[in-house]
Design a protein around this motif. Structure first.
Motif, PDB file in Angstrom:
ATOM      1  N   LEU A   2       1.068  -1.255  -0.039  1.00 54.69           N
ATOM      2  CA  LEU A   2       0.062   0.017   0.084  1.00 54.69           C
ATOM      3  C   LEU A   2       1.027   1.243   0.116  1.00 54.69           C
ATOM      4  O   LEU A   2       2.004   1.021   0.778  1.00 54.69           O
ATOM      5  N   TYR A   3       0.915   2.185  -1.052  1.00 56.70           N
ATOM      6  CA  TYR A   3       1.553   3.338  -1.164  1.00 56.70           C
ATOM      7  C   TYR A   3       0.980   4.656  -0.821  1.00 56.70           C
ATOM      8  O   TYR A   3      -0.372   4.846  -1.131  1.00 56.70           O
TER       9      TYR A   3
ATOM     10  N   ARG B 210       4.595   1.787   1.739  1.00 62.15           N
ATOM     11  CA  ARG B 210       5.568   2.425   1.273  1.00 62.15           C
ATOM     12  C   ARG B 210       5.286   3.789   0.895  1.00 62.15           C
ATOM     13  O   ARG B 210       4.201   4.312   0.692  1.00 62.15           O
ATOM     14  N   LEU B 211       6.386   4.561   0.819  1.00 63.63           N
ATOM     15  CA  LEU B 211       6.224   6.059   0.455  1.00 63.63           C
ATOM     16  C   LEU B 211       7.502   6.776  -0.201  1.00 63.63           C
ATOM     17  O   LEU B 211       8.485   6.030   0.056  1.00 63.63           O
ATOM     18  N   THR B 212       7.441   7.692  -0.989  1.00 60.37           N
ATOM     19  CA  THR B 212       8.542   8.580  -1.236  1.00 60.37           C
ATOM     20  C   THR B 212       8.533   9.706  -0.862  1.00 60.37           C
ATOM     21  O   THR B 212       7.612  10.554  -0.893  1.00 60.37           O
TER      22      THR B 212
ATOM     23  N   GLN C 266      11.479   2.558   6.992  1.00 58.01           N
ATOM     24  CA  GLN C 266      13.080   2.594   6.965  1.00 58.01           C
ATOM     25  C   GLN C 266      13.455   3.013   5.495  1.00 58.01           C
ATOM     26  O   GLN C 266      12.626   2.771   4.570  1.00 58.01           O
ATOM     27  N   VAL C 267      14.514   3.679   5.322  1.00 51.59           N
ATOM     28  CA  VAL C 267      15.010   3.686   4.053  1.00 51.59           C
ATOM     29  C   VAL C 267      15.276   2.784   3.196  1.00 51.59           C
ATOM     30  O   VAL C 267      16.286   2.041   3.741  1.00 51.59           O
TER      31      VAL C 267
ATOM     32  N   MET D 165      10.966   4.728   1.153  1.00 52.90           N
ATOM     33  CA  MET D 165      10.845   4.310   2.485  1.00 52.90           C
ATOM     34  C   MET D 165       9.900   3.418   2.597  1.00 52.90           C
ATOM     35  O   MET D 165       8.737   3.161   1.783  1.00 52.90           O
ATOM     36  N   GLU D 166       9.959   2.565   3.428  1.00 55.28           N
ATOM     37  CA  GLU D 166       9.075   1.226   3.447  1.00 55.28           C
ATOM     38  C   GLU D 166       9.200   0.729   5.215  1.00 55.28           C
ATOM     39  O   GLU D 166       9.741   0.791   5.935  1.00 55.28           O
TER      40      GLU D 166
END
Length: 144
Positions: A71-72, A108-110, A127-128, A138-139
């Motif tokens: 899921l982002y 996840r995200l950016t 975490q990166v 990051m996740e």
């Protein structure tokens, strides 16, 4: 002060675009990226978006997308008046619960490398896992 999420209809597109531009334009300029309203609008149409409300008042939004792996969080923005009051952490926890309920392996995200929000994301267990010229990926494992 109670937060809640409400599905965001297309009626909130202007609010979301303006808030995102206000919060992100400085990063776009520093990293020599071009902000385009049209690109934001296309992305909005293809994502699931939720309004972040505080005591019934809209104070931000979060946009999500999914694939089999995660899921982002594609966008997460709150108005300046409520930053630092726990809205972001609350939203991330809610999205993490969505991911677990849907049995997604990861959240996840950016984030821009120079965005102080990355400290919040780290506190929330992300975490990166990768980077490029201006972004960190990051996740967080949702199976834990």
């Amino acid at each position: 002060m109670a937060f809640d999420l409400q599905p965001a209809s297309s009626a909130y597109l202007d609010f979301a675009r303006k808030l995102t531009c206000e919060t992100m334009l400085g990063y776009y300029i520093r990293h020599d990226l071009l902000w385009q309203d049209e690109a934001f609008d296309v992305a909005w149409a293809g994502r699931e978006s939720w309004l972040v409300r505080q005591d019934g008042v809209v104070v931000g939004y979060v946009s999500l997308s999914r694939d089999a792996r995660a899921l982002y969080i594609r966008e997460l923005h709150v108005i300046a008046a409520v930053r630092g009051q726990g809205a972001g952490a609350w939203v991330i926890e809610e999205v993490l619960q969505m991911a677990r309920k849907e049995r997604r392996p990861a959240l996840r995200l950016t984030v821009f490398k120079d965005n102080p929000a990355q400290a919040l994301y780290q506190r929330m267990g992300l975490q990166v896992v990768g980077e490029d010229e201006c972004f960190l990926r990051m996740e967080r494992d949702c199976r834990l």
